[in-house]
Scaffold this active site. Structure first.
Site, short mmCIF file in Angstrom:
data_model
loop_
_atom_site.label_atom_id
_atom_site.label_comp_id
_atom_site.label_asym_id
_atom_site.label_seq_id
_atom_site.Cartn_x
_atom_site.Cartn_y
_atom_site.Cartn_z
N HIS A 155 -32.54 -10.04 -44.07
CA HIS A 155 -31.10 -9.84 -43.93
C HIS A 155 -30.39 -11.04 -43.30
O HIS A 155 -29.16 -11.06 -43.24
CB HIS A 155 -30.82 -8.58 -43.11
CG HIS A 155 -31.21 -7.32 -43.81
ND1 HIS A 155 -30.32 -6.57 -44.55
CD2 HIS A 155 -32.41 -6.67 -43.91
CE1 HIS A 155 -30.94 -5.51 -45.06
NE2 HIS A 155 -32.21 -5.55 -44.68
N ASP A 363 -24.50 -17.17 -41.19
CA ASP A 363 -24.63 -15.72 -41.33
C ASP A 363 -25.27 -15.40 -42.67
O ASP A 363 -24.92 -16.01 -43.69
CB ASP A 363 -23.25 -15.05 -41.25
CG ASP A 363 -23.30 -13.68 -40.60
OD1 ASP A 363 -24.38 -13.09 -40.56
OD2 ASP A 363 -22.25 -13.21 -40.13
#
Length: 464
Positions: A155, A363
């Site tokens: 993730h 991110d």
């Protein structure tokens, strides 16, 4: 139909469905569809690890959790996962801590996960392991005779080879990934970094379709960009709680423009750089003072790790200095809030905000940006200012993309957002909402599981 076994560090929100995020909702839906099981750490500690499994069923989903010892939590979670891998994978090699005990604890807890979950896995089950906490788990399961199809999804970003090689025993860690049949990344950029490492450091090669070949082992690697649960979020945004939250913020704003940021209190989110850019805006646009404020919601994150204590202290200082230098008797430029809010309230806050300022330094995806777009009024949408270093920037190209390290770019983007005509705001929003709606978390889940179902079962794991 095969069962789906989801394994993650924590089993999210099953006892409090209202507090679940979009990923938890999507995985729970998959587990109901496949009659599955969600396995992970309970979040609780025990004096001595026993392997006892707490089996429960909530809203059609069976969960299986274990407690860990204090030393496990310190070394595996606070240590290797969050003081070694997390900073390194977010390109902060300067913050990564390499401690022998961290690595030992990480291996030990992955072994405990494997030992405990193995008896729960049936021959035809699909196994889906999540995130950086459990990279070695697939290899540990193979050592215990599990030949099922096992997938892994990361993730967070995958770092470039030049950074990853700074990790002691980096080849051992990456080789353990080769025990999986399918490895998923958020973006093509992270996938390319993984492929480069395979070819440069392990001497493998990668086919055009993403198939990885190393030491006789064949693994499929691909990008599966994650989204929000669009339908579920629309329901949250249309709730009475969301409407009340929207009215509450608009009333308190008193006609001032609201710029919102919502992030965990983490150095990867670029909060210091965001505050600096906002300060530059106030310096350069004195006519806007008193007419705008930044609402920064930043709930605490990993308080046991000393780096996060320092971040909070520094942000307290920065926000206090900005407010002290620019505030007036009836206006403060920053409302800085260190607490979290339920999804319905956040949806209302997004709707009430003319601008979202999302500036992570790095991110994996950033779902806040997508939630902001999903919450907007189609007739009068707000403007998304987004870091070009967020995975979401590859899909939300009509946002105002900025370099979060540049105070000037942030300042210029804020000015442009405030001056942007309504027809341009609508045009940009319509392009982005199509992506948010079509590339949602349900599509992500279906694509990954379908790809995993198409993989051939493994006869044995790689030598690592």
């Amino acid at each position: 139909m095969s069962r789906l076994i989801v394994i993650s560090n924590r089993v999210s929100g099953q006892r409090n469905p209202a507090a679940q995020g979009g990923l938890s909702v999507a995985l729970a839906a998959a587990l109901r569809e496949y009659r599955g099981l969600w396995f992970g750490w309970s979040g609780n500690q025990t004096e001595h690890f026993t392997g006892h499994i707490d089996l429960q069923r909530h809203d059609g989903v069976t969960t299986a959790t274990i407690d860990l010892e204090e030393q496990d939590v310190d070394e595996y979670y606070n240590g290797y996962a969050n003081r070694t891998l997390w900073p390194l994978f977010h390109y902060r090699i300067d913050l990564a801590e390499y401690d022998r005990s961290f690595g030992s604890g990480y291996e030990r807890v992955n072994e405990r996960f494997a030992e405990t979950v193995t008896p729960l896995i049936e021959p035809d089950d699909l196994v889906w392991v999540h995130d950086y906490h459990l990279i070695p788990l697939g290899s540990q399961l193979r050592e215990r005779g599990i030949t099922n199809r096992i997938g892994f999804f990361l993730h967070i970003p995958w770092p470039p080879s030049r950074l990853l090689v700074s990790l002691p025993f980096h080849k051992r860690l990456v080789r353990s990934l080769l025990a999986y049949d399918l490895i998923g990344f958020q973006t093509e950029e992270w996938l390319d970094s993984f492929r480069h490492y395979i070819e440069r450091e392990l001497g493998g090669h990668v086919d055009p379709d993403g198939t990885v070949h190393v030491d006789g082992r064949t693994v499929k690697a691909a990008a599966f960009p994650i989204g929000i649960d669009y339908k579920e979020f629309q329901e949250a945004a249309g709730s009475e709680v969301a409407r009340e939250a929207c009215l509450r913020l608009r009333k308190s704003a008193g006609g001032k423009h609201v710029v919102i940021g919502v992030d965990r209190l983490d150095y990867s989110k670029g909060l210091e750089e965001r505050f600096a850019g906002y300060r530059r805006f106030l310096e350069e646009h004195g006519d806007r003072r008193g007419d705008i404020f930044l609402l920064q919601i930043a709930p605490p994150s990993r308080g046991e790790v000393h780096t996060y204590e320092a971040i909070r202290e520094h942000l307290d200082e920065l926000s206090g200095r900005i407010n002290g230098d620019f505030a007036d008797v009836d206006w403060v430029p920053i409302r800085y809030v260190n607490q979290g809010y339920p999804r319905e309230e956040l949806a209302g806050f997004y709707r009430a905000s003319e601008i979202a300022l999302i500036t992570p330094l790095r991110d994996g995806m950033n779902l806040v940006a997508k939630e902001y777009i999903a919450a907007q009024d189609p007739d009068n949408p707000g403007v998304l200012i987004l870091s070009r270093f967020a995975g979401a920037a590859l899909q939300l190209e009509d946002a105002l993309l900025v370099n979060p390290y540049s105070k000037d770019e942030i300042s210029d983007a804020l000015h442009r957002a405030l001056e942007m005509p309504r027809d341009e705001r609508i045009r940009r929003w319509e392009a982005m909402i199509r992506s948010v709606r079509e590339d949602d978390v349900v599509k992500w889940r279906h694509q990954f599981v379908a790809e995993l179902e198409g993989c051939a079962a493994t006869s044995k794991g790689p030598n690592i």
